[in-house]
Scaffold this active site. Sequence first.
Site, PDB file in Angstrom:
ATOM      1  CE  LYS A  40     -39.275 -60.859  11.474  1.00  8.70           C
ATOM      2  NZ  LYS A  40     -39.690 -59.574  10.951  1.00  8.70           N
TER       3      LYS A  40
HETATM    4  C1  LIG Z   1     -39.366 -58.207  10.445  1.00 11.02           C
HETATM    5  C2  LIG Z   1     -39.906 -57.033  11.195  1.00 11.02           C
HETATM    6  C3  LIG Z   1     -40.719 -56.079  10.588  1.00 11.02           C
HETATM    7  C4  LIG Z   1     -40.941 -56.039   9.104  1.00 11.02           C
HETATM    8  O1  LIG Z   1     -41.568 -57.157   8.614  1.00 11.02           O
HETATM    9  P1  LIG Z   1     -41.684 -57.304   7.016  1.00 11.02           P
HETATM   10  O2  LIG Z   1     -42.756 -58.340   6.849  1.00 11.02           O
HETATM   11  O3  LIG Z   1     -40.354 -57.754   6.525  1.00 11.02           O
HETATM   12  O4  LIG Z   1     -42.076 -55.986   6.475  1.00 11.02           O
HETATM   13  C5  LIG Z   1     -41.258 -55.088  11.349  1.00 11.02           C
HETATM   14  N1  LIG Z   1     -41.013 -55.002  12.658  1.00 11.02           N
HETATM   15  C6  LIG Z   1     -40.233 -55.894  13.297  1.00 11.02           C
HETATM   16  C7  LIG Z   1     -40.029 -55.759  14.766  1.00 11.02           C
HETATM   17  C8  LIG Z   1     -39.630 -56.927  12.587  1.00 11.02           C
HETATM   18  O5  LIG Z   1     -38.804 -57.777  13.198  1.00 11.02           O
END
Ligand SMILES: *Cc1c(COP(=O)(O)O)cnc(C)c1O
Length: 390
Positions: free
Chosen positions: A187
């Site tokens: 991310k």
């Molecule tokens: C990556 C992601 C999540 C989950 O994030 P985590 O921190 O791994 O729990 C939720 N929603 C979307 C759209 C994502 O891309």
Amino acid sequence: MSLQPELRIPFHRPSLTEAEKNAVLQVLDSGWLTTGERTLAFERAVATDMRIQQAVAVNSATAALHLALEALGVGEADEVVVPTYTFAACASVVMHLGARPRLADVDQKTLCISAEAIEAQITPSTKAIMVVHFGGLLADMEPILALARDRSIPVVEDAAHALPCSREGRQAGAASDAGALSFYATKPVTTGEGGMLITNRTDIADRARLMRLHGITRDAWRRYTTSGSWYYEIEEAGFKYNMPDIAAALGLVQWRRAEAMRKERERVAYAYREAIGRYGLSDQIELPVWPGNGEVHAWHLFPIRLRAGVERNAVIDSLRSEGIGTSVHFIPLHLHPLYAKRYGYRPDDFPIATAEYAREISLPIYPSLSEADVDAIVAALAHALSSPKL
Ligand SMILES: *Cc1c(COP(=O)(O)O)cnc(C)c1O
């Protein structure tokens, strides 16, 4: 989501500097590894910079979404409207609470959930609406918030792709009842694993703080410092969702670099647009929606769409054979066995999501990607698309 380090151009590479390494080493030297002073400092930085009242650090965006819905009282016999074009977490947290996700189709251009799609899924049992800012472009929030206000339904924003992302000063995650940030490895801001619940509602923040660590009334770190005492009380069967200081220290450095990293991804996005034009692929590739005036695009993803009927998977294989990693966002939830079997969803229930998924490819986009890399990727795309097999 593989990081594909064996590839010449992997799908993702995190952007880490000496500052991140030093921040983590300081925590290791301090002897306090779990939730503590660094986590509080990270929460304060997020709240201040986003001009939001409360930031609750957790160990994933999934946890933040779960805590937000739990704090809103979502439970058995309730429904939550969730876009089908998203990651597993959005719907599974609804199911963890005993409620039912009501999937909704998305806008063809932005791939974000729309007010019309939400409206079609609202029933007397609707307890919340979840919005995903797909790829890092803010969903069209005005009509969604108006619809939610009219019906007194709270809105939760999944801002996992959206750091930073705004329209006319309205920041992703901060415009509704609660928002979830993700600091997962791929991310825009990462702590390896991590997340943050942001909200202007004290009731949601208080409940989330209680539930994030076993439903006990005092944080462990306060108990073990000189100002604290050994005593605590369990009020609820809470979760184990707290963020460790090792992650928070990393996150604080990343947080300060968030806009600089976003600008680098924006540079990559413009380089793609230029190269796709230069290689004469504009008729064959639909670019992602470009931000307009007053919009800040996080450019977490660079999702392109091929012409309907072109074999997307063969293009992915061809790029891979040239050492280039790609991904697909997303396999719509309604196409997965869990949702198809449990709720009887069929592919044509959400025709936009089904059709767009079939022609989508996410190209690499991260700060260390050079113009030469972009050129190589687009050249490989041109090569794949000129293949007679397609
Ligand atoms: C990556 C992601 C999540 C989950 O994030 P985590 O921190 O791994 O729990 C939720 N929603 C979307 C759209 C994502 O891309």
